[in-house]
Design a protein around this motif. Sequence first.
Motif, PDB file in Angstrom:
ATOM      1  N   PRO A  38       0.921  -1.350   0.041  1.00 55.76           N
ATOM      2  CA  PRO A  38       0.078  -0.042  -0.052  1.00 55.76           C
ATOM      3  C   PRO A  38       0.808   1.195   0.040  1.00 55.76           C
ATOM      4  N   ALA A  39       2.140   1.027   0.173  1.00 58.76           N
ATOM      5  CA  ALA A  39       3.098   2.410   0.162  1.00 58.76           C
ATOM      6  C   ALA A  39       3.046   2.980  -1.410  1.00 58.76           C
ATOM      7  N   ALA A  84       8.353   8.599  -5.576  1.00 60.43           N
ATOM      8  CA  ALA A  84       6.774   8.551  -5.185  1.00 60.43           C
ATOM      9  C   ALA A  84       6.690   7.653  -3.819  1.00 60.43           C
ATOM     10  N   VAL A  85       7.622   6.561  -3.718  1.00 59.84           N
ATOM     11  CA  VAL A  85       7.484   5.865  -2.402  1.00 59.84           C
ATOM     12  C   VAL A  85       7.845   6.476  -1.227  1.00 59.84           C
ATOM     13  N   GLU A  86       9.096   7.424  -1.298  1.00 61.93           N
ATOM     14  CA  GLU A  86       9.523   8.394  -0.259  1.00 61.93           C
ATOM     15  C   GLU A  86       8.480   9.278   0.069  1.00 61.93           C
ATOM     16  N   THR A  90       6.705   9.705   3.849  1.00 60.43           N
ATOM     17  CA  THR A  90       6.529  10.903   4.339  1.00 60.43           C
ATOM     18  C   THR A  90       5.190  11.331   4.815  1.00 60.43           C
ATOM     19  N   ASN A  91       4.533  11.235   3.894  1.00 64.11           N
ATOM     20  CA  ASN A  91       3.039  11.635   4.009  1.00 64.11           C
ATOM     21  C   ASN A  91       2.412  10.953   5.306  1.00 64.11           C
ATOM     22  N   GLN A  94       3.639  11.850   8.601  1.00 65.18           N
ATOM     23  CA  GLN A  94       3.095  12.996   9.035  1.00 65.18           C
ATOM     24  C   GLN A  94       1.839  12.787   9.531  1.00 65.18           C
ATOM     25  N   HIS A  95       0.905  12.032   8.762  1.00 70.49           N
ATOM     26  CA  HIS A  95      -0.448  11.673   9.010  1.00 70.49           C
ATOM     27  C   HIS A  95      -0.547  10.972  10.395  1.00 70.49           C
ATOM     28  N   SER A  96       0.342  10.007  10.607  1.00 74.34           N
ATOM     29  CA  SER A  96       0.477   9.322  11.611  1.00 74.34           C
ATOM     30  C   SER A  96       0.852  10.241  13.084  1.00 74.34           C
ATOM     31  N   LEU A  97       1.840  11.391  12.824  1.00 66.92           N
ATOM     32  CA  LEU A  97       2.146  12.069  14.075  1.00 66.92           C
ATOM     33  C   LEU A  97       0.994  13.059  14.153  1.00 66.92           C
ATOM     34  N   ALA A  98       0.195  13.491  13.099  1.00 66.92           N
ATOM     35  CA  ALA A  98      -0.913  14.258  13.434  1.00 66.92           C
ATOM     36  C   ALA A  98      -2.084  13.621  14.193  1.00 66.92           C
ATOM     37  N   ALA A  99      -2.015  12.485  13.717  1.00 68.40           N
ATOM     38  CA  ALA A  99      -3.129  11.441  14.532  1.00 68.40           C
ATOM     39  C   ALA A  99      -2.784  11.364  16.028  1.00 68.40           C
TER      40      ALA A  99
END
Length: 300
Positions: A38-39, A84-86, A90-91, A94-99
């Motif tokens: 899924p990455a 694209a994988v990187e 990264t996104n 970031q989403h994990s940190l935001a959550a």
Amino acid sequence: VIALALREGREETGLGRGVPALGWLQHAARLGVDEHDPALQVVQRHVHRGDLEALIEAVNCGLVYMYINKPWNNDDLKLRVSRAVEHYETNKRQHSLAANNERLNSRLKEMKLGFVRAMASVLQLKDEFLYEHGSRVSKCAISLGEKLGLSAELMLDLTAAAFLHDIGVVTAASQVLPYQNAESAARIVGCITEFKDAADIIRYQYENFDGSGSPLGLIGDQIPLTARVLRVAKEFDLMTNTKIGTPGLTPEEAFERLNGGSGREFDPHVVLTFSDLVLECDADRGPMTDNAWCSYTIAP
């Protein structure tokens, strides 16, 4: 997502010059990309004139990482897939940190409200009148703070400070000046690091708008807006509620006193906003006979 586009609806399955007639997923696998990972999502698009604009919009909105036309260089494609994988990873971080931050903020808010409830229970055991007074003042302060457009963070501090502004009676001696009682309350609330601002609201609740108050003689905007809100809300409640041997004023009489102290004890803008708020509630709910118009809820 990398969009691998085939122009004008061409049905070719190869990925360009030098690439055998393999499906694009097989080719992605040869580049070292797991088609089930899924990455990375590699999307093959058959772009007609009608949906090219939609694809461009998807790229601009970040739904698609990159748009590549045929033919392409395989080494360049591999590099773009790797990037694209990187980008995805990264996104994802970031989403994990935001959550995680959202969960921590939610837990912190619950902890702060739990502290307020615990201290309110202590106040109730000590003095039922002050407990009920704090509950009413908190509701009025919430109404007024929202009308003034305070942020959610300031509203939480104001809620706590309004409810606990008299908690100092738990530790203070029987004969102390009001601002000394406020300082005791501020120290109790300030034991929680996250309630430092709430403690300052309590500490400065006896500062007068004209600089004649205590403990520091702050003037005008030197006094935190939240402390000016608390001052008006608590004075209105004290005026309009019956105490032992002292009948309360009508709301109209209380507003006359607030207006009389506007510019001296009270911030004129806060008094005016409070007056407008009550008039709005009066129009919505009928004649105001007490301060029950404050319908906001805080769980003590």
